[in-house]
Write an enzyme that holds these catalytic residues in place. Structure first.
Site, PDB file in Angstrom:
ATOM      1  N   ASP A  73      38.411  15.528  22.371  1.00 13.38           N
ATOM      2  CA  ASP A  73      37.596  16.746  22.386  1.00 13.38           C
ATOM      3  C   ASP A  73      38.194  17.831  23.276  1.00 13.38           C
ATOM      4  O   ASP A  73      37.603  18.893  23.456  1.00 13.38           O
ATOM      5  CB  ASP A  73      36.162  16.437  22.815  1.00 13.38           C
TER       6      ASP A  73
ATOM      7  N   ASP B 292      38.262  12.720  30.550  1.00 13.10           N
ATOM      8  CA  ASP B 292      37.042  11.925  30.702  1.00 13.10           C
ATOM      9  C   ASP B 292      37.315  10.640  31.472  1.00 13.10           C
ATOM     10  O   ASP B 292      38.461  10.328  31.829  1.00 13.10           O
ATOM     11  CB  ASP B 292      36.445  11.612  29.326  1.00 13.10           C
TER      12      ASP B 292
ATOM     13  N   ASP C  22      32.671  13.185  44.555  1.00 19.32           N
ATOM     14  CA  ASP C  22      32.478  14.444  45.245  1.00 19.32           C
ATOM     15  C   ASP C  22      31.004  14.595  45.589  1.00 19.32           C
ATOM     16  O   ASP C  22      30.153  14.557  44.698  1.00 19.32           O
ATOM     17  CB  ASP C  22      32.921  15.600  44.344  1.00 19.32           C
TER      18      ASP C  22
ATOM     19  N   GLU D 105      35.081  18.571  53.699  1.00 20.03           N
ATOM     20  CA  GLU D 105      35.655  19.902  53.513  1.00 20.03           C
ATOM     21  C   GLU D 105      34.993  20.783  54.566  1.00 20.03           C
ATOM     22  O   GLU D 105      33.874  21.262  54.385  1.00 20.03           O
ATOM     23  CB  GLU D 105      35.374  20.432  52.108  1.00 20.03           C
TER      24      GLU D 105
ATOM     25  N   ASP E 106      41.203  23.753  44.326  1.00 20.87           N
ATOM     26  CA  ASP E 106      40.793  25.096  44.730  1.00 20.87           C
ATOM     27  C   ASP E 106      41.969  25.970  45.155  1.00 20.87           C
ATOM     28  O   ASP E 106      41.766  27.097  45.616  1.00 20.87           O
ATOM     29  CB  ASP E 106      39.810  25.019  45.901  1.00 20.87           C
TER      30      ASP E 106
END
Length: 556
Positions: free
Chosen positions: A25, A29, A98, A256, A329
């Site tokens: 797709d 995943d 996370d 973080e 990031d």
């Protein structure tokens, strides 16, 4: 220093959406990650950190969570997640998730109920304030640009969001909110997680009541970081979270943490810190500007060296920082720290060695081990990242043309690191059989895992050697627990340091430029452990370093 199970490990960050797609797709995943566990094991990975895979409308690529207890169907099922944890454990790999608890999604059930009744129970789960006339409660600017306040339709009430307007901040002053968060953390740890990477956690403590600050741009608003410099008491929340969750499971946690005060660093990652480790972001901040990306400067090599030395010496007696050159990031580290004209496999290996062998927990971001580079943007239509779109507008507002603004944001865009993993030179780089959610880097026929795994001189193999060296029984004690000492810091474009152990000393020495340099070192080579050139010119303590040559040696 008390020894912990995670101190001799290294971690690998996976951005699931871009790692491996198993069902065609175009979106990576969990099944794709399961299928690549052998690759991770062969590289030598101990810890895998997964960027968010929770249910999310993806306003900020999963960092806007609508359900903390479920996997987003884009990534698979809870059964897939449980299988990943179990199969990874069989290969001695632990999984981190996370932990995003400064904010949730505006599609979370808590926020939906808060909007139905702002004065009710769930309204108190968030920061909801009356506006000042027709203005927001205060003039704080969100990290993604614009006001950090969003008006609730039909009222003069506003809710606070430090990030995107679809990411309302959770009210950590509310004990009920904290207990809900701790319950969720423990639920996941009970499933066998090894721990968490904790997102944007310093933001959970606000200066209350909300107030204006002196504007720092012409928009009349001010960076939230101005408020964070005044905020007091975040440690009370973090201590409670550790006590109620992580400590019970001996979990590995990495925070973080931006804007922490230097004198408080031992509280964050010291012997009894809130977290096992925190990321060292000093290198990522080199050349950055509060005005916007258009005002950023090149990351000079001398400044990189100075920042690394300063952070290492600061942390040496405290604990273990987590060292990076890139993540989801940031743009690709090789583009950030190596001049464009000097970019090569040799210079990429140098950067790998000088960061990886510093004291701390090394983190590799997916594709870094191949030397993946920034991509090419032909127009803003190719950009997905919300911060890039905001910075494009900031550049336009500063007077740059559309062409100049695109060039500026292309260098710093987070999408540089989010392009699909380059597995091979086959269609779509072997990432998917469908259409990739984000355009591939066009250099994948040249830079890909299949080619590098076959070639012993590749960046991939150099990373494997670095990992094996750090884990070797002979040198592990020195690399993990040895002290850090800069060597010849006054020599320009030369970066060298000692790792001093109880019975072995190791020198990492790198010529961070294309010109050769001959230097007399303050130590004598006993044994060369690793290097990135065909030969080493050495006579006693005098060494001629070729351009971008790095040498790791045991010294007398």
């Amino acid at each position: 220093m008390q020894k912990k199970w995670w101190q001799d490990k290294f971690a690998y960050q996976i951005y699931p959406k871009s790692f491996a797609d198993s069902d065609g797709d175009g979106i990576g995943d969990l099944r794709g990650i399961i299928n690549k566990l052998d690759y991770l094991q062969e590289l030598g990975v101990d810890i895998v950190w997964l960027s968010p895979i929770f249910c999310s409308p993806l306003a900020d690529q999963g960092y806007d969570i609508s359900d903390y207890y479920n996997i987003d169907p884009k990534f698979g099922t809870m059964a897939d997640m449980e299988e990943l944890i179990a199969k990874a454990r069989e290969k001695n790999i632990c999984i981190l998730m996370d932990l995003v608890v400064n904010h949730c999604s505006d599609e979370h059930i808590w926020f939906k109920k808060a909007m139905e009744e702002p004065e009710g129970r769930y309204g108190k789960y968030f920061y909801i304030e009356e506006g000042k006339g027709e203005e927001p409660p205060c003039n704080w600017r969100s990290y993604f640009g614009g006001s950090a306040w969003e008006r609730i339709p039909g009222t003069n009430k506003y809710y606070f969001h430090a990030f995107h307007k679809k990411q309302p901040d959770l009210n950590w002053e509310n004990e009920e909110v904290r207990q809900e968060i701790y319950k969720m953390i423990n639920w996941w740890l009970d499933k066998g997680l090894g721990g968490f990477r904790i997102d944007a956690i310093i933001n959970i403590k606000k200066v209350l009541p909300f107030k204006d600050y002196e504007p720092d741009r012409e928009d009349g608003m001010v960076s939230i970081r101005t408020m964070l410099k005044e905020a007091e008491g975040v440690g009370e929340f973090l201590s409670e979270m550790k006590r109620e969750t992580f400590e019970k499971y001996d979990a590995f946690t990495v925070g973080e943490v931006f804007d922490a005060r230097v004198e408080e660093l031992p509280l964050f990652f010291g012997e009894d810190g809130y977290f096992s480790s925190i990321f060292e972001f000093g290198p990522a901040l080199i050349g950055k500007s509060d005005n916007g990306w258009y005002d950023c400067k090149e990351a000079e090599r001398e400044v990189y060296k100075e920042v690394c030395f300063k952070s290492q010496l600061k942390a040496d007696k405290i604990g273990f920082m987590s060292n990076i050159i890139e993540n989801h990031d940031e743009p690709r580290g090789v583009n950030e720290f190596i001049p464009k004209e000097d970019l090569s496999e040799k210079s990429k290996k140098l950067l790998a060695a000088v960061y990886f062998l510093q004291k701390g927990i090394p983190f590799i971001y997916q594709g870094q081990e191949l030397g993946m580079e920034n991509t090419v943007f032909h127009s803003m239509e190719e950009v997905d990242d919300i911060s890039t779109r905001d910075e494009y507008q900031v550049a336009l507002d500063a007077g740059y043309s559309e062409e100049e603004a695109l060039r500026i944001v292309s260098k710093y865009s987070r999408d540089n690191a989010r392009t699909p993993f380059q597995w091979s030179d086959e269609d779509n780089a072997g990432f998917t059989k469908g259409k990739p959610w984000l355009a591939l880097n066009p250099n994948y026929p040249v830079i890909n895992a299949a080619e590098q795994i076959k070639r012993k001189t590749s960046v991939y193999y150099f990373y494997k050697e670095l990992i094996a060296l750090r884990k070797s029984e002979e040198y592990k004690e020195t690399f993990v627990y040895g002290e850090f000492e800069p060597v010849l810091p006054e020599v320009k474009n030369f970066m060298a340091y000692l790792r001093k152990g109880q019975d072995k000393n190791i020198l990492v020495a790198a010529n961070f430029q294309k010109e050769a340099v001959t230097l007399t070192l303050p130590v004598t080579c006993k044994k060369v452990l690793l290097h990135n050139d065909e030969d080493i010119r050495m006579e006693r303590s005098t060494v001629t370093f070729q351009g971008y040559q790095v040498v790791v040696m045991e010294v007398k």
